[in-house]
Design a protein around this motif. Structure first.
Motif, short mmCIF file in Angstrom:
data_model
loop_
_atom_site.label_atom_id
_atom_site.label_comp_id
_atom_site.label_asym_id
_atom_site.label_seq_id
_atom_site.Cartn_x
_atom_site.Cartn_y
_atom_site.Cartn_z
N SER A 28 -23.49 22.22 -15.33
CA SER A 28 -22.17 21.72 -15.77
C SER A 28 -21.88 20.33 -15.23
N HIS A 29 -22.93 19.54 -15.04
CA HIS A 29 -22.74 18.16 -14.63
C HIS A 29 -21.98 17.40 -15.72
N SER A 30 -21.09 16.51 -15.26
CA SER A 30 -20.29 15.77 -16.23
C SER A 30 -21.10 14.67 -16.91
N TYR A 31 -21.94 13.98 -16.15
CA TYR A 31 -22.68 12.86 -16.72
C TYR A 31 -24.08 13.28 -17.15
N MET A 32 -24.48 12.75 -18.29
CA MET A 32 -25.86 12.93 -18.74
C MET A 32 -26.38 11.60 -19.27
N PHE A 33 -27.70 11.44 -19.18
CA PHE A 33 -28.32 10.16 -19.48
C PHE A 33 -29.63 10.37 -20.24
N TRP A 34 -29.96 9.39 -21.06
CA TRP A 34 -31.28 9.33 -21.69
C TRP A 34 -31.94 8.01 -21.31
N TYR A 35 -33.18 8.12 -20.82
CA TYR A 35 -33.98 6.95 -20.48
C TYR A 35 -35.29 7.00 -21.27
N ARG A 36 -35.86 5.83 -21.45
CA ARG A 36 -37.24 5.78 -21.89
C ARG A 36 -38.05 5.06 -20.81
N GLN A 37 -39.26 5.53 -20.64
CA GLN A 37 -40.12 4.96 -19.62
C GLN A 37 -41.37 4.40 -20.28
N ASP A 38 -41.55 3.10 -20.14
CA ASP A 38 -42.69 2.41 -20.72
C ASP A 38 -43.39 1.61 -19.65
N LEU A 39 -44.69 1.51 -19.76
CA LEU A 39 -45.46 0.76 -18.77
C LEU A 39 -44.95 -0.67 -18.71
N GLY A 40 -44.67 -1.12 -17.52
CA GLY A 40 -44.22 -2.49 -17.33
C GLY A 40 -42.73 -2.69 -17.48
N HIS A 41 -42.02 -1.63 -17.91
CA HIS A 41 -40.57 -1.74 -18.08
C HIS A 41 -39.79 -0.77 -17.22
N GLY A 42 -40.46 0.06 -16.51
CA GLY A 42 -39.74 1.02 -15.69
C GLY A 42 -38.92 1.96 -16.54
N LEU A 43 -37.73 2.27 -16.06
CA LEU A 43 -36.81 3.15 -16.77
C LEU A 43 -35.73 2.31 -17.44
N ARG A 44 -35.51 2.53 -18.69
CA ARG A 44 -34.44 1.83 -19.39
C ARG A 44 -33.47 2.83 -20.00
N LEU A 45 -32.21 2.59 -19.76
CA LEU A 45 -31.17 3.51 -20.21
C LEU A 45 -30.91 3.32 -21.70
N ILE A 46 -30.95 4.41 -22.43
CA ILE A 46 -30.71 4.36 -23.88
C ILE A 46 -29.24 4.63 -24.17
N TYR A 47 -28.78 5.78 -23.76
CA TYR A 47 -27.39 6.19 -23.92
C TYR A 47 -27.01 7.03 -22.71
N TYR A 48 -25.70 7.12 -22.49
CA TYR A 48 -25.23 8.04 -21.49
C TYR A 48 -23.91 8.65 -21.95
N SER A 49 -23.54 9.70 -21.26
CA SER A 49 -22.33 10.42 -21.63
C SER A 49 -21.57 10.79 -20.36
N ALA A 50 -20.29 10.50 -20.35
CA ALA A 50 -19.47 10.81 -19.18
C ALA A 50 -18.92 12.24 -19.23
N ALA A 51 -18.85 12.79 -20.41
CA ALA A 51 -18.32 14.15 -20.60
C ALA A 51 -18.54 14.53 -22.05
N ALA A 52 -18.23 15.75 -22.39
CA ALA A 52 -18.35 16.17 -23.78
C ALA A 52 -17.53 15.24 -24.67
N ASP A 53 -18.13 14.83 -25.76
CA ASP A 53 -17.49 13.97 -26.76
C ASP A 53 -17.26 12.54 -26.29
N ILE A 54 -17.85 12.16 -25.16
CA ILE A 54 -17.75 10.78 -24.68
C ILE A 54 -19.16 10.25 -24.46
N THR A 55 -19.54 9.27 -25.26
CA THR A 55 -20.86 8.68 -25.11
C THR A 55 -20.75 7.16 -25.12
N ASP A 56 -21.76 6.51 -24.58
CA ASP A 56 -21.74 5.05 -24.55
C ASP A 56 -23.15 4.52 -24.54
N LYS A 57 -23.30 3.30 -25.02
CA LYS A 57 -24.62 2.70 -25.11
C LYS A 57 -25.12 2.25 -23.75
#
Lengths: 117, 114
Positions: A28-57
């Motif tokens: 039941s964590h409030s925040y969730m995140f999506w990352y992509r991991q590519d060689l030479g780029h580390g972790l890059r944030l795609i989208y995140y969400s602060a709570a249900a129905d709240i998302t941001d780039k």
């Protein structure tokens, strides 16, 4: 104690197809995140969400769509997959957002290895 | 926007050697700092974190990191590495303006030779 799970773990798809990566957390964590991991780029944030129905780039949102109708789920959709979206995708969750709170380290899922041919 | 720099992209050490991985961030306000580790084929997991108080923090597996505010640094150290420490290490920062998002460095790959 499942924690955070991702499915599928491996996916091969063709250019132009829509594909959805699933992420589910049992804390039941409030925040969730999506990352992509590519060689030479580390972790890059795609989208995140602060709570249900709240998302941001995040840093690299183009070509991706997210939704969060329930706190525990945060699916990531590639609307029309491209070869440049071949990557390992990690979902993460966090229990708090404000600096005054004690624990907001991120907990990561096992990852989805996506190949777009 | 804040950023995190990890200057060592690939470090190769022999077992028992000492380790120091650099991490610098750019943000003038209050920060919270993390080191994550990713063992081969596995997901990221927390190694240690700094919130406030003693700037020298100790984590799992004998790792420690020191927050030096004047240098905007949070370097990771271990006195004697083992082959099992072979992994990728990520530094991350959360600030009071980024709504809970962590900014990650590009990572440092550590290879420990037996």
């Amino acid at each position: 104690d499942a924690g955070i799970t991702q499915s599928p773990r491996y996916k091969i798809t063709e250019t132009g197809r829509q594909v959805t990566l699933m992420c589910h957390q049992t804390w039941s964590h409030s925040y969730m995140f999506w990352y992509r991991q590519d060689l030479g780029h580390g972790l890059r944030l795609i989208y995140y969400s602060a709570a249900a129905d709240i998302t941001d780039k995040g840093e690299v949102p183009d070509g991706y769509v997210v939704s969060r109708s329930k706190t525990e789920n945060f699916p990531l959709t590639l609307e029309s997959a491209t070869r440049s979206q071949t990557s390992v995708y990690f979902c993460a969750s966090s229990s708090a957002t404000r600096l005054a709170e004690v624990s907001y380290e991120q907990y990561f899922g096992p990852g989805t290895r996506l190949t777009v041919t | 926007a804040q950023s995190v720099s990890q200057h060592n992209h690939h470090v190769i050490l022999s077992e028992a050697a000492s380790l120091e991985l650099g991490c610098n961030y750019s943000y003038g306000g209050t920060v919270n700092l993390f080191w994550y580790v990713q063992y081969p084929g596995q997901h990221l997991q927390l190694l240690l974190k700094y919130f406030s108080g003693d700037p020298l923090v100790k984590g799992i597996k004998g790792f420690e990191a020191e927050f030096i505010k004047s240098k905007f640094s949070f370097n990771l150290r271990k006195p004697s590495v083992q082959w099992s420490d072979t992994a990728e290490y990520f530094c991350a920062v959360i600030t009071n303006t980024n709504a809970g998002k962590s900014t990650f460095g590009d990572g440092t790959t550590l290879t420990v030779k037996p």
